[in-house]
Scaffold this motif. Sequence first.
Motif, mmCIF file in Angstrom:
data_model
loop_
_atom_site.group_PDB
_atom_site.id
_atom_site.type_symbol
_atom_site.label_atom_id
_atom_site.label_comp_id
_atom_site.label_asym_id
_atom_site.label_seq_id
_atom_site.Cartn_x
_atom_site.Cartn_y
_atom_site.Cartn_z
ATOM 1 N N ILE A 242 -10.562 1.148 -4.903
ATOM 2 C CA ILE A 242 -9.387 0.519 -4.289
ATOM 3 C C ILE A 242 -8.909 1.259 -3.045
ATOM 4 C CG2 ILE A 242 -8.638 -0.385 -6.513
ATOM 5 C CD1 ILE A 242 -6.445 1.717 -6.535
ATOM 6 N N ARG A 243 -9.438 2.476 -2.838
ATOM 7 C CA ARG A 243 -8.980 3.262 -1.686
ATOM 8 C C ARG A 243 -9.144 2.516 -0.366
ATOM 9 N NH1 ARG A 243 -11.411 9.052 -1.750
ATOM 10 N NH2 ARG A 243 -10.423 8.923 -3.808
ATOM 11 N N PRO A 244 -10.326 1.925 -0.074
ATOM 12 C CA PRO A 244 -10.451 1.197 1.202
ATOM 13 C C PRO A 244 -9.719 -0.142 1.220
ATOM 14 C CG PRO A 244 -12.482 1.021 -0.066
ATOM 15 C CD PRO A 244 -11.609 1.996 -0.793
ATOM 16 N N MET A 245 -9.223 -0.605 0.067
ATOM 17 C CA MET A 245 -8.530 -1.889 0.015
ATOM 18 C C MET A 245 -7.053 -1.782 0.396
ATOM 19 S SD MET A 245 -9.911 -3.495 -3.567
ATOM 20 C CE MET A 245 -11.649 -3.514 -3.998
ATOM 21 N N ARG A 246 -6.504 -0.576 0.350
ATOM 22 C CA ARG A 246 -5.063 -0.422 0.508
ATOM 23 C C ARG A 246 -4.560 -0.951 1.844
ATOM 24 N NH1 ARG A 246 -5.116 5.622 -2.027
ATOM 25 N NH2 ARG A 246 -5.054 5.002 -4.235
ATOM 26 N N GLY A 247 -5.365 -0.795 2.888
ATOM 27 C CA GLY A 247 -4.943 -1.281 4.194
ATOM 28 C C GLY A 247 -4.761 -2.782 4.248
ATOM 29 N N LEU A 248 -5.407 -3.509 3.330
ATOM 30 C CA LEU A 248 -5.292 -4.966 3.319
ATOM 31 C C LEU A 248 -3.986 -5.437 2.696
ATOM 32 C CD1 LEU A 248 -8.915 -5.836 2.106
ATOM 33 C CD2 LEU A 248 -8.068 -5.812 4.465
ATOM 34 N N PHE A 249 -3.308 -4.565 1.986
ATOM 35 C CA PHE A 249 -2.119 -4.975 1.248
ATOM 36 C C PHE A 249 -0.869 -4.233 1.672
ATOM 37 C CE2 PHE A 249 -5.780 -5.728 -1.490
ATOM 38 C CZ PHE A 249 -5.604 -7.067 -1.803
ATOM 39 N N VAL A 250 -0.887 -3.648 2.871
ATOM 40 C CA VAL A 250 0.299 -2.974 3.376
ATOM 41 C C VAL A 250 1.337 -4.001 3.759
ATOM 42 C CG1 VAL A 250 1.235 -1.502 5.199
ATOM 43 C CG2 VAL A 250 -0.989 -0.980 4.182
ATOM 44 N N TYR B 170 2.319 8.359 -13.404
ATOM 45 C CA TYR B 170 0.911 8.439 -13.794
ATOM 46 C C TYR B 170 0.039 7.537 -12.927
ATOM 47 C CZ TYR B 170 1.861 11.177 -18.015
ATOM 48 O OH TYR B 170 2.222 12.157 -18.891
ATOM 49 N N VAL B 171 0.545 6.348 -12.612
ATOM 50 C CA VAL B 171 -0.216 5.417 -11.776
ATOM 51 C C VAL B 171 -0.512 6.037 -10.418
ATOM 52 C CG1 VAL B 171 -0.109 3.213 -10.536
ATOM 53 C CG2 VAL B 171 0.608 3.336 -12.929
ATOM 54 N N VAL B 172 0.501 6.651 -9.817
ATOM 55 C CA VAL B 172 0.316 7.295 -8.517
ATOM 56 C C VAL B 172 -0.624 8.486 -8.643
ATOM 57 C CG1 VAL B 172 1.476 8.534 -6.656
ATOM 58 C CG2 VAL B 172 2.539 6.510 -7.648
ATOM 59 N N ALA B 173 -0.443 9.288 -9.685
ATOM 60 C CA ALA B 173 -1.259 10.483 -9.872
ATOM 61 C C ALA B 173 -2.735 10.136 -10.031
ATOM 62 C CB ALA B 173 -0.767 11.270 -11.082
ATOM 63 N N MET B 174 -3.024 9.009 -10.663
ATOM 64 C CA MET B 174 -4.417 8.601 -10.858
ATOM 65 C C MET B 174 -4.979 7.849 -9.665
ATOM 66 S SD MET B 174 -4.528 7.547 -14.917
ATOM 67 C CE MET B 174 -3.160 6.389 -14.800
ATOM 68 N N GLY C 261 -1.060 1.022 -4.497
ATOM 69 C CA GLY C 261 -1.354 0.558 -3.145
ATOM 70 C C GLY C 261 -2.009 -0.796 -3.065
ATOM 71 N N VAL C 262 -2.423 -1.371 -4.188
ATOM 72 C CA VAL C 262 -3.014 -2.709 -4.212
ATOM 73 C C VAL C 262 -2.351 -3.487 -5.348
ATOM 74 C CG1 VAL C 262 -5.233 -1.890 -3.310
ATOM 75 C CG2 VAL C 262 -4.904 -2.064 -5.766
ATOM 76 N N GLY D 131 0.795 -1.195 0.000
ATOM 77 C CA GLY D 131 0.000 0.000 0.000
ATOM 78 C C GLY D 131 0.827 1.242 0.000
ATOM 79 N N ASP D 132 1.916 1.234 0.728
ATOM 80 C CA ASP D 132 2.795 2.387 0.757
ATOM 81 C C ASP D 132 3.785 2.244 -0.378
ATOM 82 O OD1 ASP D 132 4.086 4.654 1.431
ATOM 83 O OD2 ASP D 132 5.171 3.810 3.142
ATOM 84 N N LEU D 133 3.290 2.466 -1.587
ATOM 85 C CA LEU D 133 4.077 2.179 -2.774
ATOM 86 C C LEU D 133 5.032 3.312 -3.069
ATOM 87 C CD1 LEU D 133 4.463 0.214 -5.136
ATOM 88 C CD2 LEU D 133 2.749 1.512 -6.367
#
Length: 211
Positions: free
Chosen positions: A129-137, A63-67, A71-72, A42-44
């Motif tokens: 995907i915003r709420p999913m990021r915590g699952l993949f930290v 671009y990936v980060v900007a969009m 994080g997943v 998640g903390d990419l």
Amino acid sequence: MGNFWDAVTAYPTAVFTVLLLVVLGYWLLALLGLVDFDSLGGDLELEVRGDIDGVDLGTVAGYVVAMGLNGVPFSIVVSLLVLVAWTISSFVGQWLMPLIPTWPLQLLVGTGVLILSTAVSILITARLIRPMRGLFVTHQAQANASLVGRTCRVMSLSVNERHGHAVVAQRGANLNIRVRADTPNALTKGSTAYILEYDEGTGRYLIRSED
């Protein structure tokens, strides 16, 4: 039902239909254990170097980060992008495309639908995907050798060849390490020292007084 199948097999939805079949094939192979499920923390920190077929990976990563698509796992991002774009395009194709009278105009409108569906799917996927990021930290332990060259603060009353403790300043909690130093030395509690090397055998860092 006939209009639906006509829509998903006609331009522009047919493009997303093919991609959707590829995605479904990937997940089927993943369930069978034939492909690995890729995972990105998640903390990419996308500090990609290099060039593949003329594509600047660092620019792509930016671009990936900007969009907001980081994080997943990349497979989840692609799957959601394709699914959302296919859904939007199929509904538009089912209700709007039959109203377009001529084939050239259908091609023009279809291209617009293709671009619009892709753009909207990026926005929707970013929110999904915003709420999913915590699952993949993932928390990666800092390599011992990475501390070499940094400074530390002595926490023990003295440091010799067999005994000593120090702390390295970190973001968040400080890192406590075991240290040693050649004697005689002027190292006491509160002294600042340089970390010279790490001994794998003893698990201790060799330090030297900053003075």
